[in-house]
Design a protein around this motif. Sequence first.
Motif, PDB file in Angstrom:
ATOM      1  N   ASN A  19     -23.080 129.884 -15.321  1.00  0.00           N
ATOM      2  CA  ASN A  19     -23.347 129.782 -13.888  1.00  0.00           C
ATOM      3  C   ASN A  19     -23.960 131.069 -13.353  1.00  0.00           C
ATOM      4  O   ASN A  19     -23.782 132.138 -13.933  1.00  0.00           O
ATOM      5  N   PHE A  20     -24.661 130.937 -12.218  1.00  0.00           N
ATOM      6  CA  PHE A  20     -25.221 132.116 -11.558  1.00  0.00           C
ATOM      7  C   PHE A  20     -25.080 131.954 -10.049  1.00  0.00           C
ATOM      8  O   PHE A  20     -24.954 130.848  -9.528  1.00  0.00           O
ATOM      9  N   ILE A  21     -25.106 133.105  -9.374  1.00  0.00           N
ATOM     10  CA  ILE A  21     -25.018 133.151  -7.915  1.00  0.00           C
ATOM     11  C   ILE A  21     -26.050 134.167  -7.436  1.00  0.00           C
ATOM     12  O   ILE A  21     -26.116 135.284  -7.945  1.00  0.00           O
ATOM     13  N   VAL A  22     -26.850 133.773  -6.418  1.00  0.00           N
ATOM     14  CA  VAL A  22     -27.854 134.674  -5.867  1.00  0.00           C
ATOM     15  C   VAL A  22     -27.876 134.509  -4.349  1.00  0.00           C
ATOM     16  O   VAL A  22     -27.644 133.417  -3.830  1.00  0.00           O
ATOM     17  N   ARG A  23     -28.132 135.593  -3.636  1.00  0.00           N
ATOM     18  CA  ARG A  23     -28.216 135.560  -2.168  1.00  0.00           C
ATOM     19  C   ARG A  23     -29.442 134.775  -1.726  1.00  0.00           C
ATOM     20  O   ARG A  23     -30.520 134.896  -2.305  1.00  0.00           O
ATOM     21  N   HIS A  24     -29.251 133.974  -0.680  1.00  0.00           N
ATOM     22  CA  HIS A  24     -30.336 133.186  -0.095  1.00  0.00           C
ATOM     23  C   HIS A  24     -30.483 133.573   1.374  1.00  0.00           C
ATOM     24  O   HIS A  24     -29.498 133.534   2.125  1.00  0.00           O
ATOM     25  N   LYS A  29     -25.171 132.177  -0.184  1.00  0.00           N
ATOM     26  CA  LYS A  29     -25.349 132.237  -1.630  1.00  0.00           C
ATOM     27  C   LYS A  29     -25.733 130.869  -2.162  1.00  0.00           C
ATOM     28  O   LYS A  29     -25.256 129.851  -1.683  1.00  0.00           O
ATOM     29  N   VAL A  30     -26.604 130.884  -3.152  1.00  0.00           N
ATOM     30  CA  VAL A  30     -26.941 129.679  -3.896  1.00  0.00           C
ATOM     31  C   VAL A  30     -26.285 129.814  -5.256  1.00  0.00           C
ATOM     32  O   VAL A  30     -26.381 130.856  -5.907  1.00  0.00           O
ATOM     33  N   ARG A  31     -25.613 128.741  -5.656  1.00  0.00           N
ATOM     34  CA  ARG A  31     -24.957 128.708  -6.963  1.00  0.00           C
ATOM     35  C   ARG A  31     -25.676 127.698  -7.838  1.00  0.00           C
ATOM     36  O   ARG A  31     -26.120 126.657  -7.360  1.00  0.00           O
ATOM     37  N   GLY A  32     -25.786 128.027  -9.097  1.00  0.00           N
ATOM     38  CA  GLY A  32     -26.429 127.117 -10.025  1.00  0.00           C
ATOM     39  C   GLY A  32     -25.850 127.279 -11.412  1.00  0.00           C
ATOM     40  O   GLY A  32     -25.008 128.136 -11.664  1.00  0.00           O
ATOM     41  N   THR A 158     -37.036 137.713  10.410  1.00  0.00           N
ATOM     42  CA  THR A 158     -36.052 138.672  10.905  1.00  0.00           C
ATOM     43  C   THR A 158     -35.930 139.900  10.011  1.00  0.00           C
ATOM     44  O   THR A 158     -35.070 140.744  10.223  1.00  0.00           O
ATOM     45  N   GLY A 159     -36.779 139.997   9.003  1.00  0.00           N
ATOM     46  CA  GLY A 159     -36.698 141.082   8.035  1.00  0.00           C
ATOM     47  C   GLY A 159     -35.958 140.606   6.800  1.00  0.00           C
ATOM     48  O   GLY A 159     -35.236 139.616   6.814  1.00  0.00           O
ATOM     49  N   GLY A 160     -36.144 141.299   5.719  1.00  0.00           N
ATOM     50  CA  GLY A 160     -35.513 140.888   4.475  1.00  0.00           C
ATOM     51  C   GLY A 160     -36.345 139.846   3.744  1.00  0.00           C
ATOM     52  O   GLY A 160     -37.486 139.553   4.118  1.00  0.00           O
ATOM     53  N   VAL A 161     -35.735 139.292   2.705  1.00  0.00           N
ATOM     54  CA  VAL A 161     -36.443 138.325   1.861  1.00  0.00           C
ATOM     55  C   VAL A 161     -35.586 137.089   1.622  1.00  0.00           C
ATOM     56  O   VAL A 161     -34.368 137.110   1.809  1.00  0.00           O
ATOM     57  N   LEU A 162     -36.235 136.034   1.181  1.00  0.00           N
ATOM     58  CA  LEU A 162     -35.561 134.758   0.982  1.00  0.00           C
ATOM     59  C   LEU A 162     -34.580 134.777  -0.196  1.00  0.00           C
ATOM     60  O   LEU A 162     -33.477 134.266  -0.098  1.00  0.00           O
ATOM     61  N   VAL A 163     -34.989 135.399  -1.319  1.00  0.00           N
ATOM     62  CA  VAL A 163     -34.171 135.384  -2.533  1.00  0.00           C
ATOM     63  C   VAL A 163     -33.734 136.798  -2.881  1.00  0.00           C
ATOM     64  O   VAL A 163     -34.574 137.689  -3.036  1.00  0.00           O
ATOM     65  N   GLY A 164     -32.438 137.007  -3.026  1.00  0.00           N
ATOM     66  CA  GLY A 164     -31.915 138.320  -3.378  1.00  0.00           C
ATOM     67  C   GLY A 164     -32.315 138.733  -4.785  1.00  0.00           C
ATOM     68  O   GLY A 164     -32.636 137.898  -5.632  1.00  0.00           O
TER      69      GLY A 164
END
Length: 182
Positions: A19-24, A29-32, A158-164
């Motif tokens: 499994n993995f977890i990444v900031r969205h 968080k998106v888990r896959g 708003t600043g930042g990015v879509l995928v961490g």
Amino acid sequence: MAQLTAGTWNLDNSHSEVNFIVRHAGISKVRGSFNTVSGTAVVGENFSDAKIDVTIDLASINTRDENRDGHLKSADFFDVENHPHMTFVSTEIKDVDGDEFTLVGDLQILGNTRQVELKGEFGGETVDPFGMTRAGFEAKGEISRKEFGLTWNAALETGGVLVGDKVKIEIDASFVLSSDDA
């Protein structure tokens, strides 16, 4: 650590999870997971000398969103057509303390290989009702997706990015001792 039986152990895909977890969008968080994983662990006299080799079928990615999974398989991310697998080959098992250890190895994604360290825990060894000798492990770690060439992103208003950039990895693995070694 309780002694693990020497021999060749085969990963039991139906009783294992990667499994993995990444900031969205910086706020959730998106888990896959990857549904198809194969591998072996060759254990000698000491667990710290074990050699682990794992292959993950990147087309088996599952984030519970068919469109997102399709995008992740595309050339923007994993480029499954040209790079169908992710691999991990251990180089060292260190810091063995009771049932805990550090697993060091080479992770390859998109042809880029980087050394990673995973904190591991040995769950034990047992014989199941079908006479198969099983061993269980957990491992956790974190990688930078950019270090592996996974650089696609989109800027947010708003600043930042879509995928961490940081991706947490969580593995639950069940291995079965090869019948040649049982």
